[in-house]
Design an enzyme around this catalytic site. Structure first.
Site, PDB file in Angstrom:
ATOM      1  N   HIS A  29       1.005  -1.254   0.068  1.00 32.99           N
ATOM      2  CA  HIS A  29       0.085  -0.066  -0.043  1.00 32.99           C
ATOM      3  C   HIS A  29       0.959   1.275   0.053  1.00 32.99           C
ATOM      4  O   HIS A  29       0.699   2.205  -0.654  1.00 32.99           O
ATOM      5  CB  HIS A  29      -0.833  -0.041   1.247  1.00 32.99           C
ATOM      6  CG  HIS A  29      -2.159  -0.957   0.989  1.00 32.99           C
ATOM      7  ND1 HIS A  29      -2.068  -2.210   1.034  1.00 32.99           N
ATOM      8  CD2 HIS A  29      -3.464  -0.581   0.836  1.00 32.99           C
ATOM      9  CE1 HIS A  29      -3.322  -2.659   0.746  1.00 32.99           C
ATOM     10  NE2 HIS A  29      -4.116  -1.489   0.594  1.00 32.99           N
ATOM     11  N   HIS A  59       1.783  -3.609   9.370  1.00 32.68           N
ATOM     12  CA  HIS A  59       3.040  -3.351   9.104  1.00 32.68           C
ATOM     13  C   HIS A  59       4.010  -2.848  10.057  1.00 32.68           C
ATOM     14  O   HIS A  59       3.214  -2.230  11.177  1.00 32.68           O
ATOM     15  CB  HIS A  59       3.413  -2.343   7.958  1.00 32.68           C
ATOM     16  CG  HIS A  59       3.038  -3.026   6.557  1.00 32.68           C
ATOM     17  ND1 HIS A  59       3.606  -4.066   5.798  1.00 32.68           N
ATOM     18  CD2 HIS A  59       1.741  -3.080   5.745  1.00 32.68           C
ATOM     19  CE1 HIS A  59       3.042  -4.227   4.796  1.00 32.68           C
ATOM     20  NE2 HIS A  59       1.762  -3.664   4.721  1.00 32.68           N
TER      21      HIS A  59
HETATM   22  C1  LIG Z   1      -6.478  -6.276 -13.769  1.00 33.76           C
HETATM   23  C2  LIG Z   1      -5.182  -6.419 -14.233  1.00 33.76           C
HETATM   24  C3  LIG Z   1      -4.727  -5.827 -15.555  1.00 33.76           C
HETATM   25  C4  LIG Z   1      -4.226  -7.600 -13.770  1.00 33.76           C
HETATM   26  C5  LIG Z   1      -4.430  -8.256 -12.678  1.00 33.76           C
HETATM   27  C6  LIG Z   1      -3.267  -8.569 -12.020  1.00 33.76           C
HETATM   28  C7  LIG Z   1      -3.158  -9.063 -10.484  1.00 33.76           C
HETATM   29  C8  LIG Z   1      -2.340 -10.137 -10.223  1.00 33.76           C
HETATM   30  C9  LIG Z   1      -3.876  -8.407  -9.490  1.00 33.76           C
HETATM   31  C10 LIG Z   1      -3.598  -8.653  -8.078  1.00 33.76           C
HETATM   32  C11 LIG Z   1      -4.132  -7.540  -7.272  1.00 33.76           C
HETATM   33  C12 LIG Z   1      -4.107  -7.592  -5.859  1.00 33.76           C
HETATM   34  C13 LIG Z   1      -4.873  -9.104  -5.126  1.00 33.76           C
HETATM   35  C14 LIG Z   1      -3.051  -6.930  -5.187  1.00 33.76           C
HETATM   36  C15 LIG Z   1      -3.017  -7.018  -3.764  1.00 33.76           C
HETATM   37  C16 LIG Z   1      -2.676  -5.876  -2.971  1.00 33.76           C
HETATM   38  C17 LIG Z   1      -2.544  -6.101  -1.587  1.00 33.76           C
HETATM   39  C18 LIG Z   1      -3.667  -6.574  -0.745  1.00 33.76           C
HETATM   40  C19 LIG Z   1      -1.239  -5.735  -1.162  1.00 33.76           C
HETATM   41  C20 LIG Z   1      -0.823  -5.740   0.359  1.00 33.76           C
HETATM   42  O1  LIG Z   1      -0.432  -4.517   0.895  1.00 33.76           O
HETATM   43  P1  LIG Z   1       0.397  -4.514   2.042  1.00 33.76           P
HETATM   44  O2  LIG Z   1       0.501  -2.899   2.346  1.00 33.76           O
HETATM   45  O3  LIG Z   1      -0.474  -5.038   3.015  1.00 33.76           O
HETATM   46  O4  LIG Z   1       1.559  -5.299   1.739  1.00 33.76           O
END
Ligand SMILES: CC(C)=CCC/C(C)=C/CC/C(C)=C/CC/C(C)=C/COP(=O)(O)O
EC number: 3.1.3.-
Length: 294
Positions: free
Chosen positions: A213, A255
């Site tokens: 994020h 985090h």
């Molecule tokens: C729609 C298209 C063009 C592609 C899809 C690609 C793809 C694999 C998308 C997955 C998106 C997804 C589930 C992202 C996760 C984001 C997330 C929860 C990150 C964690 O964040 P953090 O701050 O806790 O590290």
């Protein structure tokens, strides 16, 4: 190093400290600070029924203690100063400054992150703000940004708009890839006080370093500030959103502070890559022609 490490007298280290060094992680084996060595040797001697005073004396014979003041045998004599250690041994016995600094930083990080994790659960001190923090979480989620960008790309009717949005899509995908790679390599677990109740995650999202994020917040806000013409209050709002989103990751207990700080740095650097590789109808005509045929 292949050659056996030697004590000041030239004996192999194992010979002088063998009674205290059964633990291979002890500093006599190159694995810790002088304080820990003495602590461990006292503990093990107690367990073995040995007199702690004599154990302490033996510990003071350890190479770590010899570093500052010379061995007990030489201390009472007024003989010539002891021969200095070979360069390689001195480096081996001195606790590394970088190691101590890193360990201290990590300790402060864990302590501060726990203190700031005031929305980690419903029963936490700021538990009532948790729903708001989770709303912020969705505002910086990968799915939100990917779907939003794809939607705008479909609705855009100008070449310039499509070019910017195509690059934003590329930036978001690059960010997901880089963060997943680093999370998979570093494998730092999320803080113990985190509740894993996040909306749609990838398998690597069980790890916390770096914060996805935070990378997205700094990447996207730098992108917006560069490519959208916004009034000053809106520009301030974009920066505030990124900052509060990063802070909310620690407050939610998702985090540690260093995950978010590194995430901000990484997102900022990722924008530089996107800017350098900027996709346009000139350098990536296929992409734009394909999109226009949709
Ligand atoms: C729609 C298209 C063009 C592609 C899809 C690609 C793809 C694999 C998308 C997955 C998106 C997804 C589930 C992202 C996760 C984001 C997330 C929860 C990150 C964690 O964040 P953090 O701050 O806790 O590290």
């Amino acid at each position: 190093m292949a050659s056996p490490r030697r004590s000041v007298e030239g004996r192999p280290l194992g010979a002088s400290v063998s009674s205290n060094t059964s633990n291979p992680g002890s500093p006599a084996h190159g694995g810790g600070s002088s304080g820990r060595f003495e602590f461990q040797s006292l503990l093990s001697s107690r367990a073995a029924g040995v007199d702690p005073t004599s154990a302490r004396l033996r510990a003071s014979e350890s190479p770590v203690h010899r570093r500052g003041s010379f061995p007990v045998a030489a201390a009472g004599s007024s003989q010539a100063p002891p021969p200095s250690l070979p360069e390689e041994d001195r480096m081996d016995l001195n606790p590394s400054f970088l190691g101590i600094a890193l360990r201290s930083l990590l300790a402060i990080d864990l302590w501060l992150s726990k203190k700031l994790g005031v929305c980690a659960g419903e029963s936490s001190s700021w538990g009532s703000v948790r729903p708001l923090m989770k709303l912020l979480e969705i505002s910086g989620h990968g799915i939100t940004w990917l779907l939003g960008t794809l939607y705008c790309l479909c609705r855009s009717d100008s070449w310039a708009g499509r070019e910017v949005l195509m690059n934003l899509l590329f930036a978001l995908l690059l960010d997901l890839l880089v963060v997943a790679l680093i999370k998979g390599l570093v494998r730092r677990p999320r803080p113990a006080h985190n509740q894993m109740d996040m909306f749609v995650t990838l398998s690597v999202d069980k790890y916390s370093f770096p914060s996805g994020h935070a990378t997205r917040a700094s990447l996207v806000s730098r992108f917006i500030l560069k490519h959208l013409v916004l009034a000053i209050p809106l520009r301030v709002l974009v920066v505030l959103w990124a900052f509060i989103l990063g802070l909310s990751r620690v407050m939610l207990g998702r985090h540690n502070v260093t995950d978010v700080a590194f995430g901000f740095f990484l997102g900022y650097m990722q924008y530089s890559i996107v800017d350098y590789c900027w996709l346009s109808p000139h350098n990536a005509p296929v992409l734009f022609i394909l999109w226009n045929q949709q």
